[in-house]
Scaffold this motif. Structure first.
Motif, mmCIF file in Angstrom:
data_model
loop_
_atom_site.group_PDB
_atom_site.id
_atom_site.type_symbol
_atom_site.label_atom_id
_atom_site.label_comp_id
_atom_site.label_asym_id
_atom_site.label_seq_id
_atom_site.Cartn_x
_atom_site.Cartn_y
_atom_site.Cartn_z
ATOM 1 N N MET A 1 0.833 -1.182 0.000
ATOM 2 C CA MET A 1 0.000 0.000 0.000
ATOM 3 C C MET A 1 0.876 1.243 0.000
ATOM 4 N N GLU A 2 0.495 2.259 -0.736
ATOM 5 C CA GLU A 2 1.290 3.473 -0.824
ATOM 6 C C GLU A 2 0.591 4.620 -0.106
ATOM 7 N N LYS A 3 1.375 5.498 0.450
ATOM 8 C CA LYS A 3 0.862 6.657 1.158
ATOM 9 C C LYS A 3 1.604 7.886 0.672
ATOM 10 N N GLU A 4 0.858 8.970 0.462
ATOM 11 C CA GLU A 4 1.511 10.205 0.033
ATOM 12 C C GLU A 4 2.259 10.799 1.202
ATOM 13 N N ILE A 5 3.471 11.231 1.013
ATOM 14 C CA ILE A 5 4.236 11.822 2.094
ATOM 15 C C ILE A 5 4.577 13.263 1.763
ATOM 16 N N GLU A 6 4.759 14.055 2.818
ATOM 17 C CA GLU A 6 4.975 15.491 2.640
ATOM 18 C C GLU A 6 6.366 15.798 2.110
ATOM 19 N N ALA A 7 7.311 14.929 2.433
ATOM 20 C CA ALA A 7 8.684 15.152 1.970
ATOM 21 C C ALA A 7 9.230 13.847 1.440
ATOM 22 N N ALA A 12 18.321 6.739 0.155
ATOM 23 C CA ALA A 12 18.344 5.397 0.725
ATOM 24 C C ALA A 12 16.941 4.818 0.808
ATOM 25 N N LYS A 13 16.833 3.541 0.512
ATOM 26 C CA LYS A 13 15.595 2.810 0.753
ATOM 27 C C LYS A 13 15.641 2.354 2.203
ATOM 28 N N ILE A 14 14.762 2.893 3.033
ATOM 29 C CA ILE A 14 14.771 2.602 4.460
ATOM 30 C C ILE A 14 13.623 1.646 4.771
ATOM 31 N N ILE A 15 13.974 0.432 5.163
ATOM 32 C CA ILE A 15 12.989 -0.618 5.416
ATOM 33 C C ILE A 15 12.903 -0.849 6.919
ATOM 34 N N ARG A 157 13.270 7.873 17.801
ATOM 35 C CA ARG A 157 14.672 7.669 18.159
ATOM 36 C C ARG A 157 15.569 7.427 16.952
ATOM 37 N N VAL A 158 15.033 6.843 15.922
ATOM 38 C CA VAL A 158 15.901 6.426 14.833
ATOM 39 C C VAL A 158 15.627 7.186 13.539
ATOM 40 N N MET A 159 14.403 7.119 13.048
ATOM 41 C CA MET A 159 14.081 7.765 11.776
ATOM 42 C C MET A 159 12.749 8.499 11.875
ATOM 43 N N GLU A 160 12.682 9.637 11.237
ATOM 44 C CA GLU A 160 11.422 10.366 11.176
ATOM 45 C C GLU A 160 10.570 9.882 10.014
ATOM 46 N N LYS A 161 11.204 9.269 9.057
ATOM 47 C CA LYS A 161 10.479 8.785 7.891
ATOM 48 C C LYS A 161 11.196 7.566 7.326
ATOM 49 N N VAL A 162 10.419 6.696 6.738
ATOM 50 C CA VAL A 162 10.967 5.490 6.125
ATOM 51 C C VAL A 162 10.354 5.354 4.737
ATOM 52 N N SER A 163 10.992 4.597 3.888
ATOM 53 C CA SER A 163 10.405 4.381 2.571
ATOM 54 C C SER A 163 9.473 3.168 2.581
ATOM 55 N N GLU A 188 -0.310 8.602 11.484
ATOM 56 C CA GLU A 188 -0.323 9.894 12.166
ATOM 57 C C GLU A 188 1.069 10.486 12.354
ATOM 58 N N LEU A 189 2.063 9.609 12.583
ATOM 59 C CA LEU A 189 3.360 10.105 13.028
ATOM 60 C C LEU A 189 4.532 9.848 12.095
ATOM 61 N N VAL A 190 4.390 8.913 11.204
ATOM 62 C CA VAL A 190 5.531 8.514 10.379
ATOM 63 C C VAL A 190 5.249 8.780 8.908
ATOM 64 N N MET A 191 6.235 9.310 8.216
ATOM 65 C CA MET A 191 6.125 9.474 6.776
ATOM 66 C C MET A 191 6.701 8.237 6.100
ATOM 67 N N TYR A 192 5.869 7.532 5.374
ATOM 68 C CA TYR A 192 6.329 6.338 4.668
ATOM 69 C C TYR A 192 5.743 6.306 3.267
ATOM 70 N N GLU A 193 6.370 5.571 2.391
ATOM 71 C CA GLU A 193 5.898 5.461 1.016
ATOM 72 C C GLU A 193 5.054 4.213 0.798
#
Length: 263
Positions: A1-7, A12-15, A157-163, A188-193
């Protein structure tokens, strides 16, 4: 599933791998590292162990000597001793000290976050270290995060956004409820693709007919594998798992559906 992200996520592909405890997150994260190293020998792969148990290091055959939390504690200790100037200097050096915590392995790099932060801790310092990790990830093509149960650790703690956010469950109702909760928090809190689930450690594939993950797409169904259980018990490196092992086949299928591996 894909989600639109603000940035957009950095190159890097962050899994990020998340789910409740005991569903095989760590083993799956380790196998993902194995598959990425095999598929992309010319790419830089970083494995981040964000679980306080530091289980990913065992699964990957890594000896951990220094963690991100060790660096954080050094700064906090200096502040508590009243040496503010020295603490500021340590913060300035923290970015470079992070590199001392990286373990270089065959085909990938590894770093452990360490124990989780407690309430009332030095949030500004932890935020700074989170930013350092984010900067560090820019030096890699693929980053695999084995997270502690829940999504807050990945977000704060680690990432604000992931792919790619990969949610792991077993056949239990509790496991499914946890990934649905993580999904809500992530929205609500994480930017993901892209987001998807893996149903792991299934006693039999017939149980998938009774599993309702709602609108979370299940990318792979993986049967319980006794060979993997033996690897877990003996602490053997997952890189020695055969390509036809259940978890290797399932992880490959999930990565292909998320377009991380070529179909």
């Amino acid at each position: 599933m894909e989600k639109e992200i603000e940035a957009t996520v950095d190159n890097a592909k962050i899994i990020a791998v998340a789910g409740k405890g005991g569903v095989g997150k760590t083993s799956l994260a380790a196998v993902i590292v194995k598959l990425l190293v095999q598929a992309y020998p010319d790419k830089k792969v970083l494995a981040i162990d964000a679980d306080p148990a530091v289980g990913l290091s065992t699964a990957l055959g890594i000896q951990v000597n220094t963690t991100i939390d060790d660096i954080r504690k050094a700064v906090i200790s200096t502040v508590e001793d009243g040496n503010t100037k020295a603490a500021i200097e340590l913060l300035g050096e923290a970015k470079y000290r992070i590199y001392d915590a990286i373990v270089e392995a065959d085909g990938f790099a590894f770093i452990a976050v360490g124990r989780p932060e407690a309430e009332g801790c030095y949030c500004k310092i932890n935020s700074y270290l989170k930013d350092v990790i984010r900067v560090l990830s820019k030096n890699f093509d693929y980053v695999v995060i084995d997270g502690e149960a829940g999504i807050e650790q990945i977000n704060r703690r680690v990432m604000e956004k992931v792919s790619h956010l990969l949610l792991v469950t077993d056949s239990s109702k509790k496991g499914i409820q946890v990934i649905q909760t993580i999904r809500k928090v992530a929205d609500e809190l994480v930017m993901y693709e892209k987001l998807g689930a893996v149903a792991n450690r299934l006693p039999d594939l017939s149980v998938k007919d009774y599993m309702d993950t709602g609108d979370i797409p299940v990318l792979a169904y993986i049967r319980d594998d006794r060979n993997l259980a033996t690897f877990d018990l003996t602490g053997k490196n997952v890189f020695y798992l055969p390509d036809n092992a259940e978890i290797v086949k399932g992880a490959r299928e999930a990565l292909k559906k998320m377009k991380i591996l070529k179909a």
